[in-house]
Design a protein around this motif. Structure first.
Motif, short mmCIF file in Angstrom:
data_model
loop_
_atom_site.label_atom_id
_atom_site.label_comp_id
_atom_site.label_asym_id
_atom_site.label_seq_id
_atom_site.Cartn_x
_atom_site.Cartn_y
_atom_site.Cartn_z
N HIS A 145 0.87 -1.18 0.00
CA HIS A 145 0.00 0.00 0.00
C HIS A 145 0.91 1.23 0.00
N HIS A 146 0.44 2.34 -0.58
CA HIS A 146 1.31 3.51 -0.69
C HIS A 146 1.77 4.03 0.68
N ASN A 147 0.91 3.90 1.71
CA ASN A 147 1.34 4.31 3.06
C ASN A 147 2.46 3.41 3.58
N LEU A 148 2.28 2.10 3.38
CA LEU A 148 3.31 1.15 3.84
C LEU A 148 4.61 1.38 3.08
N GLU A 149 4.51 1.71 1.80
CA GLU A 149 5.71 1.99 1.01
C GLU A 149 6.49 3.15 1.62
N GLU A 150 5.77 4.18 2.02
CA GLU A 150 6.42 5.34 2.65
C GLU A 150 7.05 4.96 3.99
N TYR A 151 6.34 4.17 4.80
CA TYR A 151 6.86 3.79 6.11
C TYR A 151 8.14 2.96 5.99
N LEU A 152 8.13 2.01 5.04
CA LEU A 152 9.29 1.13 4.89
C LEU A 152 10.49 1.88 4.33
N HIS A 153 10.26 2.76 3.34
CA HIS A 153 11.36 3.56 2.79
C HIS A 153 11.97 4.44 3.88
N SER A 154 11.11 5.10 4.65
CA SER A 154 11.60 5.99 5.71
C SER A 154 12.40 5.22 6.75
N TYR A 155 11.94 4.03 7.09
CA TYR A 155 12.62 3.21 8.09
C TYR A 155 13.96 2.70 7.58
N ILE A 156 13.95 2.07 6.42
CA ILE A 156 15.18 1.47 5.88
C ILE A 156 16.23 2.54 5.58
N ASP A 157 15.81 3.63 4.93
CA ASP A 157 16.76 4.69 4.59
C ASP A 157 17.20 5.47 5.83
N GLY A 158 16.23 5.78 6.70
CA GLY A 158 16.53 6.58 7.88
C GLY A 158 17.41 5.88 8.90
N CYS A 159 17.38 4.55 8.92
CA CYS A 159 18.18 3.79 9.87
C CYS A 159 19.42 3.14 9.23
N GLY A 189 21.26 2.04 25.65
CA GLY A 189 22.08 3.23 25.93
C GLY A 189 22.49 4.03 24.72
N THR A 190 22.17 3.53 23.50
CA THR A 190 22.60 4.25 22.29
C THR A 190 21.43 4.86 21.52
N GLY A 191 20.24 4.27 21.64
CA GLY A 191 19.11 4.73 20.85
C GLY A 191 19.16 4.28 19.41
N ARG A 192 20.20 3.54 19.04
CA ARG A 192 20.35 3.06 17.68
C ARG A 192 19.97 1.59 17.58
N LEU A 193 19.64 1.18 16.36
CA LEU A 193 19.27 -0.22 16.15
C LEU A 193 20.50 -1.11 16.25
N SER A 194 20.30 -2.29 16.86
CA SER A 194 21.36 -3.30 16.90
C SER A 194 21.22 -4.17 15.66
N ARG A 195 21.93 -5.28 15.63
CA ARG A 195 21.76 -6.22 14.52
C ARG A 195 20.99 -7.46 14.97
N ASN A 196 20.39 -7.38 16.15
CA ASN A 196 19.62 -8.50 16.69
C ASN A 196 18.15 -8.38 16.28
N PRO A 197 17.53 -9.48 15.84
CA PRO A 197 16.11 -9.42 15.45
C PRO A 197 15.23 -9.10 16.66
N LEU A 198 14.16 -8.39 16.41
CA LEU A 198 13.21 -8.02 17.46
C LEU A 198 12.41 -9.24 17.88
N PRO A 199 12.45 -9.66 19.17
CA PRO A 199 11.65 -10.81 19.62
C PRO A 199 10.16 -10.49 19.61
N GLN A 200 9.35 -11.53 19.50
CA GLN A 200 7.90 -11.32 19.44
C GLN A 200 7.36 -10.72 20.73
N GLY A 201 7.91 -11.12 21.86
CA GLY A 201 7.47 -10.55 23.14
C GLY A 201 7.73 -9.05 23.20
N ASN A 202 8.87 -8.61 22.68
CA ASN A 202 9.18 -7.18 22.65
C ASN A 202 8.22 -6.43 21.73
#
Length: 318
Positions: free
Chosen positions: A201-215, A232-245
């Motif tokens: 969907h065009h909204n999802l396209e915008e969200y994914l582009h913003s996320y992938i490019d912005g991070c 402590g960094t506010g930045r993304l790690s390389r660990n996948p997000l668990p379902q509980g999180n």
């Protein structure tokens, strides 16, 4: 001779721990070799462990002593504490375990095969659903000035607009977001290893582009798409997000947006399907988009009747 397989990290049920090492091996093989889905493995492990402990507490000393009457009595007691679907799921786990033990010649018969579970008929799912205005308010309330905000908006948008299960979303890699026919697509791996591709969907396209490019995820094509935030960094790690999180995030975002409905990860799948059907989509197309084998499953997510019910209730003018 095999060494005993019990471990402090994975304690075996007493009946299994006291059995021969070969029996212990067959028990562990059932969960490791015959079940590929981690959630099924965990659910069956809980059900089988509970049942075998229940038997041990009542003086049953070995697998060969377990009879259908034990299974039936356990099911009866279990029904007083958990829901009918949970009873049926745990009974299925026990039944499949003993099927395996019969095939591997550990026991002579399956004591659960003749035991009937409680009757259960479902025509409407229990998953809480948001109306489109609530879903829009939740997404708009997310602060996207941070990597976590960009990630959360992209994940929620993916579940709403592509009807993705959270389990499929969280196993995606950056490579699973790709361009085809000048449009962004997503690749999902659903239950049973089924691969499913959907245009965005065009909204999802915008969200994914913003996320992938912005991070800065563009160059890490084989890395997980949705990741934890490094402490402590506010930045993304390389660990996948668990379902509980992811569940905790969804609850936190819902409360922050002032939404009182007790939503979970699955709510967005149901919200997207209901919104699609309200806007003229067909049940058959919704089933294909959700990768459902049958439209009967899709119907569980269809909450259009809620609006009719609410209108009728308001007719009781006293």
């Amino acid at each position: 001779m095999l060494a005993p397989l019990s471990s402090p990290r994975v304690p075996l049920p007493a009946i299994i721990a006291e059995a021969e090492p070969a029996v212990q091996m067959r028990f562990l093989e059932f969960f490791t070799a015959t079940i590929r889905n981690a959630h099924t493995r965990r659910s069956y492990g809980r059900g089988c462990g509970d049942f075998l402990q229940w038997c041990a507490d009542r003086g049953v000393a070995g697998l060969a002593q377990i009879q259908p009457i034990h299974v039936a009595a356990w099911v009866e007691e279990l029904g007083c504490d958990v829901s009918i679907p949970s009873v049926k799921q745990r009974l299925a786990g026990v039944r499949h375990l003993f099927d395996w033990l019969v095939r591997t010649q550990v026991v002579a018969q399956n004591p659960a095969v003749s035991v009937r579970g409680p009757a259960h008929s479902v025509r409407r799912g229990k998953t809480p659903v948001l109306d489109p205005a609530e879903a829009r308010a939740l997404i708009d309330a997310i602060d996207v000035s941070t990597p976590a905000g960009l990630r959360d908006r992209a994940l929620i948008g993916l579940m709403v607009y592509s009807f993705a299960r959270v389990g499929a979303a969280l196993t995606m890699t950056v490579d699973d977001v790709f361009v085809q026919n000048r449009r962004l697509w997503v690749r999902l791996r659903e239950k049973g290893g089924k691969r499913h591709e959907m245009p965005c969907h065009h909204n999802l396209e915008e969200y994914l582009h913003s996320y992938i490019d912005g991070c800065g995820l563009t160059e890490d094509r084989k890395g997980p798409l949705f990741r934890t935030v490094a402490r402590g960094t506010g930045r993304l790690s390389r660990n996948p997000l668990p379902q509980g999180n992811a569940y905790q995030m969804v609850r936190r975002r819902g409360l922050a947006a002032g939404i009182e409905t007790v939503i979970g990860n699955h709510s967005f799948r149901a919200t997207g399907i209901t919104a699609y059907l309200k806007n003229g989509g067909t049940l058959e197309r919704a089933a294909a988009m959700a990768n459902h084998a049958s439209t009967r499953t899709t119907q569980l997510y269809d909450r259009r009747s809620d609006d009719v019910t609410l209108d009728e209730v308001e007719r009781v003018m006293i």
